[in-house]
Design an enzyme around this catalytic site. Structure first.
Site, PDB file in Angstrom:
ATOM      1  N   LYS A 157       0.853  -1.184   0.000  1.00 40.26           N
ATOM      2  CA  LYS A 157       0.000   0.000   0.000  1.00 40.26           C
ATOM      3  C   LYS A 157       0.891   1.238   0.000  1.00 40.26           C
ATOM      4  O   LYS A 157       1.710   1.427   0.890  1.00 40.26           O
ATOM      5  CB  LYS A 157      -0.912   0.034   1.221  1.00 40.26           C
ATOM      6  CG  LYS A 157      -1.731   1.334   1.302  1.00 40.26           C
ATOM      7  CD  LYS A 157      -2.388   1.534   2.642  1.00 40.26           C
ATOM      8  CE  LYS A 157      -2.926   2.957   2.751  1.00 40.26           C
ATOM      9  NZ  LYS A 157      -3.519   3.246   4.078  1.00 40.26           N
ATOM     10  N   GLY A 194      -8.123   8.993  10.144  1.00 39.01           N
ATOM     11  CA  GLY A 194      -8.356   9.054  11.576  1.00 39.01           C
ATOM     12  C   GLY A 194      -9.432  10.017  12.023  1.00 39.01           C
ATOM     13  O   GLY A 194      -9.673  10.182  13.221  1.00 39.01           O
ATOM     14  N   ALA A 202      -9.597   5.460   4.627  1.00 42.29           N
ATOM     15  CA  ALA A 202      -9.522   6.616   5.529  1.00 42.29           C
ATOM     16  C   ALA A 202     -10.867   7.311   5.694  1.00 42.29           C
ATOM     17  O   ALA A 202     -11.597   7.532   4.716  1.00 42.29           O
ATOM     18  CB  ALA A 202      -8.489   7.637   5.074  1.00 42.29           C
ATOM     19  N   GLY A 203     -11.181   7.634   6.946  1.00 38.53           N
ATOM     20  CA  GLY A 203     -12.340   8.448   7.253  1.00 38.53           C
ATOM     21  C   GLY A 203     -13.554   7.719   7.775  1.00 38.53           C
ATOM     22  O   GLY A 203     -14.459   8.336   8.341  1.00 38.53           O
ATOM     23  N   ASN A 215      -8.577   1.364  10.065  1.00 37.17           N
ATOM     24  CA  ASN A 215      -7.797   1.043  11.258  1.00 37.17           C
ATOM     25  C   ASN A 215      -8.375   1.741  12.480  1.00 37.17           C
ATOM     26  O   ASN A 215      -8.887   1.112  13.402  1.00 37.17           O
ATOM     27  CB  ASN A 215      -6.338   1.415  11.051  1.00 37.17           C
ATOM     28  CG  ASN A 215      -5.427   0.969  12.179  1.00 37.17           C
ATOM     29  OD1 ASN A 215      -4.244   1.276  12.193  1.00 37.17           O
ATOM     30  ND2 ASN A 215      -5.925   0.227  13.151  1.00 37.17           N
ATOM     31  N   THR A 216      -8.327   3.075  12.473  1.00 36.20           N
ATOM     32  CA  THR A 216      -8.743   3.830  13.659  1.00 36.20           C
ATOM     33  C   THR A 216     -10.191   3.583  14.036  1.00 36.20           C
ATOM     34  O   THR A 216     -10.533   3.566  15.224  1.00 36.20           O
ATOM     35  CB  THR A 216      -8.515   5.334  13.429  1.00 36.20           C
ATOM     36  OG1 THR A 216      -7.182   5.553  12.975  1.00 36.20           O
ATOM     37  CG2 THR A 216      -8.723   6.121  14.721  1.00 36.20           C
TER      38      THR A 216
END
Length: 259
Positions: free
Chosen positions: A100, A161, A187-188, A209-210
Site C-alpha cells: 500500500k 483518523g 480513511a475516514g 484502522n482507527t
C-alpha cells in the site's frame, strides 16, 4: 461477484484492517479475527515485523501463512522515502510484492501529496510491485494512478483518523464508474453505517484502522464492521428501489380489499 480480486488473488472478505493503535498484539489479533479480514496492513516504520531483533514481532501473532500482509508507507512524505520503505518491506517479507502506497502532504491533516504519490507509483510499478494506492477523491488523479499500473485505487472518504465518514459520495461514484481496477475506500470511516454506505456506492472494499482500534470496544466494533461491509455489498448487488419524492407507494395492495 462474491470475492475481492486483488493482483490476481481472490479474497472472501472485502474488509481490510490495519494493525496499529491497539493496546497490544493480543488485542490486534482478536480484532482481526472478529473482522474476518484476510488482508492486514502494517506500517513498516512503526510496527516490528523482524527489523527490530529481540522485540515482539507482529509476525508471531498474525502469521503470514494465515494473512496477506499489506506493508504501507505511513509516515512517508516523499516519493523517495516511500519507495525506500517498501523495498525494505519486500526484503523483510521474502520478496512480497503487494503493498500500500501512501505519501502524505502534511502531518496535521495527513492529506495525500498526489504529486509525490504519482512519482512513487511509477517507480514501484516498474520495480515489480503490486501497488494499492491511497489518494485524494479526485477522479482525474485516480484515473492517472490506474493508468500507471496500480492494481487498486483507494480514495479517502475523509481525512485519516477523522471518523467523519464519506464527505463527497459524488466524487467516489465518478471514480468507481470510470475505474477498471478495484476501488476501495481508505480513511475516514468512523462507524458501521459509514462502511455500509461506501459499499452501497459500489466500492469493492474498505480499508480501516482507527475506526476499529479507536472504538471503546475494538473487538465488538470489528464484528460490526464485518457485518456492515457484507450488508452494504449485498444491498449494492440487489439494487435499491428508486427514490420517489412526494409519491408514496403503499406496501400493501390497495385493490381487492375485503369490504
Amino acid at each position: 461477484m462474491n470475492t475481492l480480486n486483488i493482483a490476481g488473488k481472490s479474497y472472501k472478505s472485502r474488509l481490510l484492517v490495519g494493525t496499529g493503535k491497539y493496546k497490544d498484539f493480543t488485542e490486534t489479533r482478536a480484532a482481526i479475527d472478529a473482522s474476518g479480514a484476510e488482508i492486514v496492513t502494517v506500517a513498516i516504520r512503526r510496527t516490528n515485523i523482524g527489523q527490530n531483533a529481540g522485540e515482539p514481532s507482529l509476525l508471531e501473532y498474525l502469521p503470514p501463512e494465515e494473512f496477506t500482509y499489506l506493508p504501507n508507507t505511513a509516515g512517508c512524505y516523499s516519493a523517495d522515502d516511500a519507495v525506500r520503505t517498501l523495498r525494505l518491506a519486500r526484503e523483510l517479507l521474502d520478496g512480497h510484492r503487494l503493498v500500500k502506497l501512501e505519501v502524505l502532504g502534511d502531518p496535521n491533516t495527513l492529506y495525500p501529496n498526489v504529486i509525490e504519490t504519482i512519482k512513487a507509483a511509477e517507480v514501484l510499478v516498474k520495480d515489480g510491485f503490486d501497488v494499492m494506492v491511497y489518494t485524494s477523491d479526485d477522479p482525474i488523479i485516480a484515473k492517472q494512478l490506474e493508468e500507471i499500473g496500480c492494481c487498486a485505487v483507494m480514495p479517502l472518504a475523509s481525512l485519516i483518523g477523522s471518523g467523519m465518514g464519506i464527505l463527497n459520495p459524488w466524487n467516489l461514484q465518478i471514480i468507481i464508474e470510470n475505474a477498471k481496477v478495484p476501488v476501495l475506500v481508505d480513511a475516514g470511516v468512523g462507524t458501521a453505517s459509514d462502511a455500509a454506505i461506501a459499499m452501497e456506492l459500489g466500492c469493492e472494499g474498505i480499508l480501516m484502522n482507527t475506526a476499529i482500534a479507536g472504538a471503546n470496544n475494538p473487538i465488538l466494533m470489528a464484528s460490526a464492521m464485518k457485518k456492515a461491509v457484507e450488508a452494504g455489498r449485498e444491498a449494492f448487488l440487489a439494487g435499491r428501489m428508486a427514490k420517489k419524492l412526494y409519491s408514496a407507494t403503499p406496501s400493501s395492495p390497495t385493490s381487492g380489499l375485503i369490504s
